[in-house]
Design a protein around this motif. Structure first.
Motif, PDB file in Angstrom:
ATOM      1  N   TRP A   1       0.885  -1.153   0.000  1.00 41.63           N
ATOM      2  CA  TRP A   1       0.000   0.000   0.000  1.00 41.63           C
ATOM      3  C   TRP A   1       0.926   1.207   0.000  1.00 41.63           C
ATOM      4  CZ3 TRP A   1      -5.461  -0.136   0.699  1.00 41.63           C
ATOM      5  CH2 TRP A   1      -5.977  -1.413   0.845  1.00 41.63           C
ATOM      6  N   LYS A   2       0.650   2.207  -0.842  1.00 43.43           N
ATOM      7  CA  LYS A   2       1.526   3.373  -0.951  1.00 43.43           C
ATOM      8  C   LYS A   2       0.692   4.648  -0.946  1.00 43.43           C
ATOM      9  CE  LYS A   2       4.555   0.762  -3.995  1.00 43.43           C
ATOM     10  NZ  LYS A   2       5.082   0.667  -5.350  1.00 43.43           N
ATOM     11  N   ALA A   3       1.271   5.718  -0.390  1.00 47.42           N
ATOM     12  CA  ALA A   3       0.592   7.010  -0.375  1.00 47.42           C
ATOM     13  C   ALA A   3       1.622   8.135  -0.418  1.00 47.42           C
ATOM     14  CB  ALA A   3      -0.270   7.156   0.861  1.00 47.42           C
ATOM     15  N   ILE A   4       1.228   9.233  -1.025  1.00 45.53           N
ATOM     16  CA  ILE A   4       2.016  10.467  -1.027  1.00 45.53           C
ATOM     17  C   ILE A   4       1.175  11.530  -0.332  1.00 45.53           C
ATOM     18  CG2 ILE A   4       3.104  12.262  -2.441  1.00 45.53           C
ATOM     19  CD1 ILE A   4       3.356  10.099  -4.649  1.00 45.53           C
ATOM     20  N   LEU A   5       1.754  12.162   0.660  1.00 45.47           N
ATOM     21  CA  LEU A   5       1.063  13.202   1.417  1.00 45.47           C
ATOM     22  C   LEU A   5       1.888  14.480   1.402  1.00 45.47           C
ATOM     23  CD1 LEU A   5       0.803  10.299   3.255  1.00 45.47           C
ATOM     24  CD2 LEU A   5      -1.034  11.705   4.122  1.00 45.47           C
ATOM     25  N   VAL A   6       1.192  15.621   1.322  1.00 45.02           N
ATOM     26  CA  VAL A   6       1.844  16.927   1.266  1.00 45.02           C
ATOM     27  C   VAL A   6       1.337  17.771   2.424  1.00 45.02           C
ATOM     28  CG1 VAL A   6       2.185  19.003  -0.121  1.00 45.02           C
ATOM     29  CG2 VAL A   6       2.050  16.766  -1.241  1.00 45.02           C
ATOM     30  N   LEU A   7       2.263  18.430   3.112  1.00 44.45           N
ATOM     31  CA  LEU A   7       1.885  19.293   4.221  1.00 44.45           C
ATOM     32  C   LEU A   7       1.189  20.532   3.694  1.00 44.45           C
ATOM     33  CD1 LEU A   7       2.035  19.725   7.281  1.00 44.45           C
ATOM     34  CD2 LEU A   7       4.199  20.919   6.905  1.00 44.45           C
ATOM     35  N   GLU A   8      -0.018  20.778   4.214  1.00 44.09           N
ATOM     36  CA  GLU A   8      -0.770  21.965   3.800  1.00 44.09           C
ATOM     37  C   GLU A   8      -0.199  23.191   4.496  1.00 44.09           C
ATOM     38  OE1 GLU A   8      -5.158  20.963   2.569  1.00 44.09           O
ATOM     39  OE2 GLU A   8      -4.848  20.565   4.694  1.00 44.09           O
ATOM     40  N   ARG A   9       0.068  24.204   3.717  1.00 41.52           N
ATOM     41  CA  ARG A   9       0.584  25.472   4.262  1.00 41.52           C
ATOM     42  C   ARG A   9      -0.575  26.350   4.693  1.00 41.52           C
ATOM     43  NH1 ARG A   9       5.853  24.877   5.339  1.00 41.52           N
ATOM     44  NH2 ARG A   9       6.956  23.983   3.595  1.00 41.52           N
TER      45      ARG A   9
END
Length: 53
Positions: free
Chosen positions: A43-51
């Protein structure tokens, strides 16, 4: 979990329960799920920190 700096994190996990827990923890810390996938092994995921502005 693999870390790509402070703003982008990737999660790669064999265990779906652990994957869900890690992704949920990051979302609770302010990350937004950008992409996810699953094949027969990982299982894979890419997450980005919201500014916050």
């Amino acid at each position: 979990m693999e870390i790509k700096g402070d703003t982008i994190k990737t999660v790669k996990e064999v265990n779906p329960s652990k994957f869900e827990e890690e992704v949920s923890n990051l979302i609770n810390k302010g990350y937004k799920l950008e992409a996810s996938s699953c094949n027969s092994t990982y299982w894979k995921a890419i997450l980005v920190l919201e500014r916050k502005e």
